[in-house]
Design a protein around this motif. Sequence first.
Motif, PDB file in Angstrom:
ATOM      1  N   VAL A 189       0.835  -1.193   0.000  1.00 47.09           N
ATOM      2  CA  VAL A 189       0.000   0.000   0.000  1.00 47.09           C
ATOM      3  C   VAL A 189       0.872   1.246   0.000  1.00 47.09           C
ATOM      4  O   VAL A 189       0.689   2.162  -0.803  1.00 47.09           O
ATOM      5  CB  VAL A 189      -0.955   0.006   1.214  1.00 47.09           C
ATOM      6  N   ASP A 190       1.844   1.291   0.903  1.00 46.11           N
ATOM      7  CA  ASP A 190       2.735   2.445   1.001  1.00 46.11           C
ATOM      8  C   ASP A 190       3.949   2.037   1.816  1.00 46.11           C
ATOM      9  O   ASP A 190       3.910   1.053   2.580  1.00 46.11           O
ATOM     10  CB  ASP A 190       2.021   3.626   1.676  1.00 46.11           C
ATOM     11  N   ASP A 191       5.045   2.757   1.639  1.00 46.23           N
ATOM     12  CA  ASP A 191       6.216   2.532   2.478  1.00 46.23           C
ATOM     13  C   ASP A 191       7.018   3.813   2.561  1.00 46.23           C
ATOM     14  O   ASP A 191       6.926   4.690   1.701  1.00 46.23           O
ATOM     15  CB  ASP A 191       7.070   1.377   1.947  1.00 46.23           C
ATOM     16  N   VAL A 192       7.802   3.916   3.632  1.00 46.38           N
ATOM     17  CA  VAL A 192       8.622   5.099   3.851  1.00 46.38           C
ATOM     18  C   VAL A 192       9.931   4.656   4.492  1.00 46.38           C
ATOM     19  O   VAL A 192       9.958   3.735   5.318  1.00 46.38           O
ATOM     20  CB  VAL A 192       7.888   6.120   4.757  1.00 46.38           C
ATOM     21  N   ALA A 193      11.036   5.280   4.064  1.00 47.47           N
ATOM     22  CA  ALA A 193      12.351   4.955   4.604  1.00 47.47           C
ATOM     23  C   ALA A 193      12.987   6.207   5.185  1.00 47.47           C
ATOM     24  O   ALA A 193      12.805   7.313   4.661  1.00 47.47           O
ATOM     25  CB  ALA A 193      13.242   4.357   3.522  1.00 47.47           C
ATOM     26  N   ARG A 194      13.742   6.045   6.248  1.00 51.72           N
ATOM     27  CA  ARG A 194      14.409   7.158   6.907  1.00 51.72           C
ATOM     28  C   ARG A 194      15.878   6.816   7.163  1.00 51.72           C
ATOM     29  O   ARG A 194      16.213   5.696   7.546  1.00 51.72           O
ATOM     30  CB  ARG A 194      13.724   7.491   8.240  1.00 51.72           C
ATOM     31  N   ARG A 234      -5.740   2.845  -3.824  1.00 49.88           N
ATOM     32  CA  ARG A 234      -6.208   1.589  -4.433  1.00 49.88           C
ATOM     33  C   ARG A 234      -5.969   0.387  -3.523  1.00 49.88           C
ATOM     34  O   ARG A 234      -6.743  -0.569  -3.517  1.00 49.88           O
ATOM     35  CB  ARG A 234      -5.507   1.348  -5.772  1.00 49.88           C
ATOM     36  N   GLY A 235      -4.867   0.452  -2.764  1.00 51.44           N
ATOM     37  CA  GLY A 235      -4.536  -0.683  -1.909  1.00 51.44           C
ATOM     38  C   GLY A 235      -5.476  -0.890  -0.746  1.00 51.44           C
ATOM     39  O   GLY A 235      -5.578  -1.996  -0.206  1.00 51.44           O
ATOM     40  N   MET A 236      -6.205   0.167  -0.344  1.00 49.95           N
ATOM     41  CA  MET A 236      -7.127   0.074   0.798  1.00 49.95           C
ATOM     42  C   MET A 236      -8.504  -0.344   0.304  1.00 49.95           C
ATOM     43  O   MET A 236      -9.508   0.323   0.542  1.00 49.95           O
ATOM     44  CB  MET A 236      -7.178   1.407   1.531  1.00 49.95           C
ATOM     45  N   ARG A 237      -8.575  -1.476  -0.353  1.00 51.63           N
ATOM     46  CA  ARG A 237      -9.795  -1.883  -1.061  1.00 51.63           C
ATOM     47  C   ARG A 237     -10.610  -2.954  -0.370  1.00 51.63           C
ATOM     48  O   ARG A 237     -11.698  -3.278  -0.812  1.00 51.63           O
ATOM     49  CB  ARG A 237      -9.431  -2.368  -2.462  1.00 51.63           C
ATOM     50  N   PHE A 238     -10.105  -3.529   0.680  1.00 53.46           N
ATOM     51  CA  PHE A 238     -10.901  -4.515   1.408  1.00 53.46           C
ATOM     52  C   PHE A 238     -10.478  -4.596   2.864  1.00 53.46           C
ATOM     53  O   PHE A 238      -9.360  -4.242   3.239  1.00 53.46           O
ATOM     54  CB  PHE A 238     -10.843  -5.923   0.796  1.00 53.46           C
TER      55      PHE A 238
END
Length: 435
Positions: free
Chosen positions: A278-283, A313-317
């Motif tokens: 769905v999403d990702d973040v790097a620090r 779109r990924g938050m579909r179910f």
Amino acid sequence: MRAVVAGAVLCAAGLLPSGSAVAAGPGGSAYDFAPGDRGVAGAKSTTGAVALEPGRTYRSSIAHGAKLSYRLELDSTTTAYVPVTLVPPANATVTASDGIRVSLQDADGTPCSYASARFGGGLSPRPVTALGVRESGKTLCQGPGTYYLLVERLDATGSGNTVSPGVWDLELAPVTEPRLKQAGATTAPEVWNSASPEALAGEPRSRAGGAGFATARGLEQGVWQTGIEPGQTLFYKVPVDWGQQLYATAELGSSSSDGGYVNGALDLAVHNPVRGRVDDVARGYTGSQTTATISPLPPVEYRNRYAVAEDVRGMRFAGFYYLVVHLSAKTADTFGKGPYGLTLRVRVSGTAHFGPGYAGPPAQHKLFEVTRQDRRAAAAGAAGESGGGDPAMRAVAVAGLGTGTALLILLGVWTVVARRRAGAQIRVSAQKPTA
């Protein structure tokens, strides 16, 4: 004898399945494959592709520069999802562009979808997942029949990599989503709360992470802490129902060493119930505490699939959403082997409502809903996937029993049985007349 009995029972329960070995490495970087994974070999051509059955998980492997094919038989009404997780060795040397590419195609070679996943700037080998999709209701790939999953390993050329040419493991977990009983709106919701809430406060609770999707540890809303070592990837799962929003942050604690910088050291990713990213973040990490925060995600709605943005779109179910946390192996070179303190702040907001109403059950029962059992499992920190995988593992998870506890119970039962048998033999001997 005790080990034999315990081992046999654990194997029968799926706790020590023959197809569930792990790719182990230093820094606690082993990956847990799903209990009962079926071994399957990818074919070099679609002609020899082996069929995958939705609702089962498979273990395969892929060589340097290889492109493999697998086959699915699909009807015209369901949407198919095929997540493919690439598991490199813990000591592999990787570049930012190394990873995996996945495509789902029909029998005429028409692509239904493309997706890729790469290791990124952290330059650290870790499990990465790409999702192949055949979505019903679209213009292409709508007929029933044979479809092919193409899996390609991405390797940078001229990188001087001496480890990547080896064979790496794959995990494939195909599932299907039924059509709706009644057709609904075909546009994504235009308005939703995109504001970031206040960070959760309170005394953190301890919760170790799992080492794969299949053994992800349950989390409910709250503040959680554990330790993480360089090169380690932790998996958690959070039940998110229809109409609810998920917020998540991961904070890496400060180090006792000063100076230096590790690019992309802390990576936090969200995957949906079919393991789609769905999403990702790097620090980056300088030795001072740093936080990776997922941007606000929309409430879970069936209509989100019609959005343009990937994270919508990924938050579909509804179902379990996975939080995957990785600490770059390069952190050890600059700041030491650790372990490092990790704090997760998880919030689930919004009022849950009924789902859209499917015309039939998915390949994995109750995959796209949140049950009371799911919420109890999350509260207890139970591991194992909801609705999928091995039934014995789910039973152990619901009961809140770990492998060690189960083994103790087994040994206890064995001891009681042995004593009873010994007592019975003594009584029989005592009753025999002497000569």
